[in-house]
Design an enzyme around this catalytic site. Structure first.
Site, PDB file in Angstrom:
ATOM      1  CD  GLU A 260      -2.871  -1.289   2.301  1.00 55.76           C
ATOM      2  OE1 GLU A 260      -2.821  -0.423   3.196  1.00 55.76           O
ATOM      3  OE2 GLU A 260      -3.672  -2.229   2.326  1.00 55.76           O
ATOM      4  CG  HIS A 278      -6.054   0.202   4.694  1.00 51.08           C
ATOM      5  ND1 HIS A 278      -4.983  -0.643   4.858  1.00 51.08           N
ATOM      6  CD2 HIS A 278      -6.885  -0.043   5.762  1.00 51.08           C
ATOM      7  CE1 HIS A 278      -5.147  -1.349   5.963  1.00 51.08           C
ATOM      8  NE2 HIS A 278      -6.290  -1.006   6.526  1.00 51.08           N
TER       9      HIS A 278
HETATM   10  P1  NAD Z   1     -11.749 -10.387  15.193  1.00 52.47           P
HETATM   11  O1  NAD Z   1     -10.528 -10.815  15.920  1.00 52.47           O
HETATM   12  O2  NAD Z   1     -12.955  -9.980  15.970  1.00 52.47           O
HETATM   13  O3  NAD Z   1     -12.199 -11.570  14.193  1.00 52.47           O
HETATM   14  C1  NAD Z   1     -11.331 -12.315  13.407  1.00 52.47           C
HETATM   15  C2  NAD Z   1     -11.967 -13.687  13.195  1.00 52.47           C
HETATM   16  O4  NAD Z   1     -11.156 -14.408  12.261  1.00 52.47           O
HETATM   17  C3  NAD Z   1     -12.028 -14.518  14.482  1.00 52.47           C
HETATM   18  O5  NAD Z   1     -13.335 -15.003  14.680  1.00 52.47           O
HETATM   19  C4  NAD Z   1     -11.038 -15.643  14.227  1.00 52.47           C
HETATM   20  O6  NAD Z   1     -11.391 -16.871  14.856  1.00 52.47           O
HETATM   21  C5  NAD Z   1     -11.100 -15.760  12.712  1.00 52.47           C
HETATM   22  N1  NAD Z   1      -9.928 -16.413  12.142  1.00 52.47           N
HETATM   23  C6  NAD Z   1      -8.629 -16.239  12.466  1.00 52.47           C
HETATM   24  N2  NAD Z   1      -7.845 -17.026  11.696  1.00 52.47           N
HETATM   25  C7  NAD Z   1      -8.683 -17.689  10.856  1.00 52.47           C
HETATM   26  C8  NAD Z   1      -8.477 -18.645   9.829  1.00 52.47           C
HETATM   27  N3  NAD Z   1      -7.258 -19.076   9.517  1.00 52.47           N
HETATM   28  N4  NAD Z   1      -9.563 -19.121   9.178  1.00 52.47           N
HETATM   29  C9  NAD Z   1     -10.815 -18.723   9.514  1.00 52.47           C
HETATM   30  N5  NAD Z   1     -11.073 -17.826  10.488  1.00 52.47           N
HETATM   31  C10 NAD Z   1     -10.017 -17.312  11.148  1.00 52.47           C
HETATM   32  O7  NAD Z   1     -11.282  -9.230  14.213  1.00 52.47           O
HETATM   33  P2  NAD Z   1     -12.182  -8.133  13.475  1.00 52.47           P
HETATM   34  O8  NAD Z   1     -12.310  -6.935  14.337  1.00 52.47           O
HETATM   35  O9  NAD Z   1     -13.403  -8.783  12.943  1.00 52.47           O
HETATM   36  O10 NAD Z   1     -11.177  -7.730  12.288  1.00 52.47           O
HETATM   37  C11 NAD Z   1     -10.813  -8.654  11.289  1.00 52.47           C
HETATM   38  C12 NAD Z   1      -9.657  -8.081  10.496  1.00 52.47           C
HETATM   39  O11 NAD Z   1     -10.103  -6.933   9.765  1.00 52.47           O
HETATM   40  C13 NAD Z   1      -8.506  -7.520  11.372  1.00 52.47           C
HETATM   41  O12 NAD Z   1      -7.580  -8.534  11.719  1.00 52.47           O
HETATM   42  C14 NAD Z   1      -7.882  -6.467  10.499  1.00 52.47           C
HETATM   43  O13 NAD Z   1      -6.789  -6.980   9.786  1.00 52.47           O
HETATM   44  C15 NAD Z   1      -8.992  -6.100   9.505  1.00 52.47           C
HETATM   45  N6  NAD Z   1      -9.386  -4.690   9.644  1.00 52.47           N
HETATM   46  C16 NAD Z   1      -9.341  -3.895   8.553  1.00 52.47           C
HETATM   47  C17 NAD Z   1      -9.691  -2.560   8.637  1.00 52.47           C
HETATM   48  C18 NAD Z   1      -9.668  -1.639   7.453  1.00 52.47           C
HETATM   49  O14 NAD Z   1      -9.440  -0.451   7.619  1.00 52.47           O
HETATM   50  N7  NAD Z   1      -9.913  -2.115   6.246  1.00 52.47           N
HETATM   51  C19 NAD Z   1     -10.085  -2.028   9.887  1.00 52.47           C
HETATM   52  C20 NAD Z   1     -10.147  -2.878  10.981  1.00 52.47           C
HETATM   53  C21 NAD Z   1      -9.790  -4.207  10.860  1.00 52.47           C
END
Ligand code: NAD
Length: 317
Positions: A260, A278
């Site tokens: 990015e 992003h």
């Molecule tokens: P979270 O921790 O609440 O949920 C993540 C889920 O993924 C969990 O339920 C976990 O069990 C599951 N998981 C982990 N590894 C896995 C795998 N190998 N296969 C299947 N499931 C799996 O996190 P969240 O708050 O829902 O956020 C998810 C992701 O979104 C973050 O890690 C971050 O990278 C991304 N995010 C992006 C932005 C953005 O600006 N675009 C903002 C916030 C978060």
């Protein structure tokens, strides 16, 4: 206590947050725009770092002589070398539950944008053009959600509002909130084969890197629309480029990229790809809440209190 702030979003929607920090005894250094060269110097005597997407790698952390806290202004911690931080006694915290609705909104917005070619239609009319775009419906379709954490569940709720059948895949057992949502848990392959819309919400780590690659695209429906608002690197961009070029799937919406800003011009130019820079977490409401949660940990450190949302299980008082 010296606090370095490297994320431009911190305090953006508050008045006088930095002044408040200074009144409470923080010596605040804002390193915006971020410069790694300057950071190598500033980090030497810093006590806390409020970090955005900047890289906190082992090399950099080696220069920190008294750093006790890296407070992530967000949720994803893949830009921080957790092992290196733990080894140096640095607590890493994040801000869960602050931006999940913002990201879920964007994921849904990208679904609608790809389904109805909204960016292209907008460009056309503003350029004095006028023609029809044939889209596909979102209402009543099958939505497959990979990762049923806070954001994934938020997307599921929105999907239910659109009368969608919601399938889910996750490695963790269902939470009570998920059970109330009536999400049908299936294997990853089943989800890929059955979904009209696929939305990614897993963290980026060694298990999820390139989770969606050539084989996964070959399982998807030709009309499938793939959305990634999680992290670049979860989708193999070369495989995505080929899948879109050869119409193996209908389209894709990306908020995140392997690098990015993105450095894959052939991919970006594709008509069936909608992109955003992003911005998932960037709503006034989410940024405000994220700043408050990050700052709370800085104050806790200042007052010798236990930190909240520590992700490397270090207990510092
Ligand atoms: P979270 O921790 O609440 O949920 C993540 C889920 O993924 C969990 O339920 C976990 O069990 C599951 N998981 C982990 N590894 C896995 C795998 N190998 N296969 C299947 N499931 C799996 O996190 P969240 O708050 O829902 O956020 C998810 C992701 O979104 C973050 O890690 C971050 O990278 C991304 N995010 C992006 C932005 C953005 O600006 N675009 C903002 C916030 C978060």
């Amino acid at each position: 206590m010296k606090v370095i702030i490297t994320t431009p979003s911190f305090g953006k929607f508050h008045n006088g947050l930095v002044e408040e920090m200074e009144e409470k005894g923080c010596d605040v250094i804002k390193l915006i725009p971020y410069s790694r060269e300057q950071m190598l110097v500033e980090i030497i005597d810093a006590d806390a770092w409020i970090i955005g997407l900047e890289n906190a790698d082992k090399d950099l952390l080696q220069h920190a002589k008294q750093l006790k806290l890296i407070a992530k202004h967000g949720v994803g911690i893949d830009n921080i070398d957790i092992e290196a931080a733990s080894a140096r006694g640095i607590a890493v915290t994040n801000a869960p539950g602050t931006n999940n609705d913002a990201v879920a909104d964007l994921a849904f917005g990208l679904m609608l944008s790809v389904a109805r070619s909204l960016p292209e239609a907008n460009r056309l009319v503003k350029g004095n053009g006028w023609s029809r775009f044939d889209g596909v419906s979102v209402w009543g379709k099958t939505l497959g959600i990979i990762g049923l954490g806070a954001i994934g569940r938020g997307v599921a709720k929105r999907g239910k509002g659109f009368n969608m059948d919601v399938l889910g895949y996750d490695v963790s057992p269902p939470s009570p909130e998920e059970e109330e949502l009536n999400i049908v848990r299936v294997s990853l392959n089943e989800l890929l084969q059955a979904s009209d819309y696929i939305s990614l919400h897993v963290p980026l780590n060694q298990y999820t890197r390139s989770m969606i690659s050539e084989n996964e695209f070959s399982l998807m429906k030709p009309n499938a629309i793939l959305i990634n608002t999680a992290r670049g690197g979860i989708i193999d961009e070369k495989a995505l480029y080929e899948a879109l070029l050869e119409s193996k799937i209908r389209g894709c919406g990306l908020d995140v990229f392997e690098k990015e800003p993105p450095v894959y011009p052939e991919l970006i130019e594709l008509k069936n790809l909608v992109v955003t820079p992003h911005i998932g977490a960037y709503t006034n409401e989410a940024v405000q809440l994220t700043s408050e949660i990050s700052l709370e940990n800085v104050y806790r450190l200042l007052n010798g209190e236990t930190l909240k949302n520590v992700v490397n299980e270090m207990k510092l008082v």
